[in-house]
Design a protein around this motif. Structure first.
Motif, PDB file in Angstrom:
ATOM      1  N   MET A  94      34.007   0.200 -21.678  1.00 30.71           N
ATOM      2  CA  MET A  94      33.468   1.654 -22.357  1.00 30.71           C
ATOM      3  C   MET A  94      33.220  -0.233 -23.428  1.00 30.71           C
ATOM      4  N   HIS A  95      31.266   0.344 -24.008  1.00 30.10           N
ATOM      5  CA  HIS A  95      31.612  -0.537 -25.664  1.00 30.10           C
ATOM      6  C   HIS A  95      31.588   0.010 -26.291  1.00 30.10           C
ATOM      7  N   TYR A  96      30.290  -0.557 -27.224  1.00 31.61           N
ATOM      8  CA  TYR A  96      30.192   0.019 -28.950  1.00 31.61           C
ATOM      9  C   TYR A  96      29.413  -0.646 -29.124  1.00 31.61           C
ATOM     10  N   GLU A  97      28.021   0.177 -29.665  1.00 28.20           N
ATOM     11  CA  GLU A  97      26.974   0.110 -30.133  1.00 28.20           C
ATOM     12  C   GLU A  97      26.623   0.365 -31.220  1.00 28.20           C
ATOM     13  N   CYS A  98      26.606  -0.502 -31.730  1.00 25.54           N
ATOM     14  CA  CYS A  98      26.504  -0.568 -33.762  1.00 25.54           C
ATOM     15  C   CYS A  98      24.844  -0.099 -34.189  1.00 25.54           C
ATOM     16  N   GLU A  99      24.416   0.811 -34.245  1.00 27.44           N
ATOM     17  CA  GLU A  99      23.032   1.982 -34.874  1.00 27.44           C
ATOM     18  C   GLU A  99      23.020   1.874 -35.880  1.00 27.44           C
ATOM     19  N   LEU A 100      21.520   1.743 -36.665  1.00 27.28           N
ATOM     20  CA  LEU A 100      20.890   2.802 -38.255  1.00 27.28           C
ATOM     21  C   LEU A 100      20.420   3.196 -37.923  1.00 27.28           C
ATOM     22  N   VAL A 101      20.645   4.888 -38.589  1.00 28.03           N
ATOM     23  CA  VAL A 101      21.180   6.119 -38.638  1.00 28.03           C
ATOM     24  C   VAL A 101      19.469   6.904 -39.450  1.00 28.03           C
ATOM     25  N   ALA A 102      19.064   6.635 -39.189  1.00 31.10           N
ATOM     26  CA  ALA A 102      17.998   7.855 -40.032  1.00 31.10           C
ATOM     27  C   ALA A 102      17.939   9.254 -40.496  1.00 31.10           C
ATOM     28  N   VAL A 103      18.657   9.806 -41.414  1.00 29.84           N
ATOM     29  CA  VAL A 103      18.845  11.056 -41.399  1.00 29.84           C
ATOM     30  C   VAL A 103      17.398  11.805 -42.203  1.00 29.84           C
ATOM     31  N   ILE A 104      16.814  12.357 -41.517  1.00 31.28           N
ATOM     32  CA  ILE A 104      15.633  13.528 -41.758  1.00 31.28           C
ATOM     33  C   ILE A 104      16.815  14.726 -43.152  1.00 31.28           C
ATOM     34  N   GLY A 105      15.631  14.345 -44.413  1.00 35.34           N
ATOM     35  CA  GLY A 105      15.869  15.288 -45.007  1.00 35.34           C
ATOM     36  C   GLY A 105      14.545  16.477 -45.252  1.00 35.34           C
ATOM     37  N   LYS A 106      13.812  16.906 -44.698  1.00 37.73           N
ATOM     38  CA  LYS A 106      13.190  17.828 -44.787  1.00 37.73           C
ATOM     39  C   LYS A 106      12.458  18.563 -43.202  1.00 37.73           C
ATOM     40  N   ASP A 210      18.612  16.822 -39.023  1.00 39.52           N
ATOM     41  CA  ASP A 210      18.436  15.843 -38.346  1.00 39.52           C
ATOM     42  C   ASP A 210      19.278  13.624 -38.348  1.00 39.52           C
ATOM     43  N   MET A 211      19.533  13.923 -37.013  1.00 37.01           N
ATOM     44  CA  MET A 211      19.287  12.486 -37.543  1.00 37.01           C
ATOM     45  C   MET A 211      18.762  11.338 -36.475  1.00 37.01           C
ATOM     46  N   ILE A 212      18.399  10.210 -36.419  1.00 39.25           N
ATOM     47  CA  ILE A 212      17.508   9.408 -35.199  1.00 39.25           C
ATOM     48  C   ILE A 212      18.846   8.450 -35.299  1.00 39.25           C
ATOM     49  N   ALA A 213      19.513   7.953 -33.760  1.00 38.25           N
ATOM     50  CA  ALA A 213      20.222   6.773 -33.488  1.00 38.25           C
ATOM     51  C   ALA A 213      19.389   5.914 -32.858  1.00 38.25           C
ATOM     52  N   THR A 214      19.031   4.921 -33.812  1.00 32.20           N
ATOM     53  CA  THR A 214      17.313   4.437 -33.629  1.00 32.20           C
ATOM     54  C   THR A 214      17.972   2.826 -32.578  1.00 32.20           C
ATOM     55  N   GLY A 215      19.529   2.868 -31.636  1.00 34.65           N
ATOM     56  CA  GLY A 215      19.375   1.430 -30.863  1.00 34.65           C
ATOM     57  C   GLY A 215      20.565   0.838 -30.860  1.00 34.65           C
ATOM     58  N   THR A 216      20.667  -0.508 -29.873  1.00 33.15           N
ATOM     59  CA  THR A 216      21.132  -1.662 -30.202  1.00 33.15           C
ATOM     60  C   THR A 216      21.393  -2.172 -29.989  1.00 33.15           C
ATOM     61  N   PRO A 217      21.178  -4.033 -30.827  1.00 31.76           N
ATOM     62  CA  PRO A 217      21.082  -5.133 -29.834  1.00 31.76           C
ATOM     63  C   PRO A 217      22.197  -5.783 -29.410  1.00 31.76           C
ATOM     64  N   GLU A 218      21.793  -6.892 -28.403  1.00 34.09           N
ATOM     65  CA  GLU A 218      22.679  -7.245 -27.352  1.00 34.09           C
ATOM     66  C   GLU A 218      23.872  -7.498 -28.428  1.00 34.09           C
ATOM     67  N   GLY A 219      24.690  -8.025 -27.403  1.00 34.60           N
ATOM     68  CA  GLY A 219      26.395  -8.647 -27.737  1.00 34.60           C
ATOM     69  C   GLY A 219      27.238  -7.221 -27.037  1.00 34.60           C
ATOM     70  N   LEU A 220      27.559  -6.490 -26.125  1.00 34.31           N
ATOM     71  CA  LEU A 220      27.700  -5.430 -25.544  1.00 34.31           C
ATOM     72  C   LEU A 220      29.135  -6.929 -25.586  1.00 34.31           C
ATOM     73  N   SER A 221      30.370  -5.947 -25.443  1.00 32.85           N
ATOM     74  CA  SER A 221      31.849  -6.008 -24.757  1.00 32.85           C
ATOM     75  C   SER A 221      32.435  -4.644 -24.566  1.00 32.85           C
ATOM     76  N   ASP A 222      33.617  -4.971 -24.041  1.00 31.31           N
ATOM     77  CA  ASP A 222      34.545  -4.022 -23.278  1.00 31.31           C
ATOM     78  C   ASP A 222      35.722  -3.992 -24.302  1.00 31.31           C
ATOM     79  N   VAL A 223      36.083  -2.434 -24.319  1.00 37.39           N
ATOM     80  CA  VAL A 223      37.007  -1.895 -26.011  1.00 37.39           C
ATOM     81  C   VAL A 223      38.107  -1.931 -25.101  1.00 37.39           C
ATOM     82  N   VAL A 224      39.563  -1.463 -25.687  1.00 35.12           N
ATOM     83  CA  VAL A 224      40.460  -1.001 -25.019  1.00 35.12           C
ATOM     84  C   VAL A 224      41.499  -0.063 -25.969  1.00 35.12           C
TER      85      VAL A 224
END
Length: 253
Positions: A94-106, A210-224
């Motif tokens: 199971m891995h994390y994904e840090c993502e920037l999210v744009a929130v729609i205003g109208k 509404d939200m647009i989650a824009t994806g994550t860069p490299e560097g994933l690892s397992d979490v427990v």
């Protein structure tokens, strides 16, 4: 300016967030970060991107996509800042994904790229956890990978667009138990926020919240279970959550 949704005395209220992550209620009362039950700051549909960073695509030995790979997150997958999320029992990765999210205003329909940022109310963060065991197709992750109850922390707040003048040049980082495990930049996004708003609004109508989650860069690892995970985006903030086991999590839900 930063605004958040919290639960206070059993009611959901909107609050202003101060620099130390304390919050101010409408009556002027100030609550500390630790005393607040943080809720996801937006309530709309989340449109999430797969393989939207060139370095992440290379990490997985994939060609960068030619058009956005978009999937939708169910509302009950969201949880708030400082809350628990869970790792399913008997999975291997199971891995994390840090993502920037744009929130729609109208309401946004058929928006042109040059006008797209006028439709953004602000930005927040999400940690779009993935259960790699069930990933059959990186281009279209199935429901068991990305749509589990309370496995997508979002928040802590929405920061207005004026406070983030260069959303396409921000550093993203993830720490697990204080160890830096992921670092990248939004400059490596294949499809940036204006492109995504133009693209999605060409065939769907985006609504406020509404939200647009824009994806994550490299560097994933397992979490427990037992891990503390913090995702951070330069100029936006930090989002913290804690991993527990499936059995422990559902004892309290």
């Amino acid at each position: 300016m930063k605004t958040a949704r919290i639960r206070h005395h059993g009611e959901v209220v909107n609050v202003e967030v101060l620099e130390d992550l304390s919050v101010q209620l409408e009556n002027g009362e100030i609550l500390s970060e630790e005393s607040v039950e943080w809720l996801p700051p937006a309530q709309g549909t989340m449109f999430a991107l797969g393989l939207n960073y060139a370095d992440h695509a290379r990490e997985l030995a994939f060609e960068p996509p030619k058009e956005p790979l978009i999937f939708i997150k169910a509302p009950n997958t969201f949880t708030g800042h400082n809350k628990n999320t869970w790792r399913p029992d008997h999975v291997d990765y199971m891995h994390y994904e840090c993502e920037l999210v744009a929130v729609i205003g109208k309401t946004a329909k058929n928006v042109k790229r040059e006008d797209a940022l006028d439709y953004v109310a602000g930005y927040t963060l999400c940690n779009d956890y993935a259960i790699r065991d069930y990933l059959e197709n990186y281009y279209r992750p199935n429901l068991r990978v990305k749509n589990r109850h309370s496995t997508t922390p979002v928040g802590p707040y929405i920061i207005d667009t004026a406070s983030v003048p260069e959303p396409n040049n921000l550093t993203l980082r993830t720490w697990v138990n204080g160890e830096l495990r992921q670092e990248g930049t939004t400059a490596d996004m294949i499809f940036d926020v204006p492109f995504l708003i133009e693209y999605i609004s060409s065939f769907m109508t985006l609504q406020a919240g509404d939200m647009i989650a824009t994806g994550t860069p490299e560097g994933l690892s397992d979490v427990v279970p037992g891990d503390e995970v913090i995702v951070e985006i330069e100029g936006v903030g930090q989002l913290r959550n804690y991993i527990v086991s499936e059995t422990e999590f559902f004892k309290t839900v």
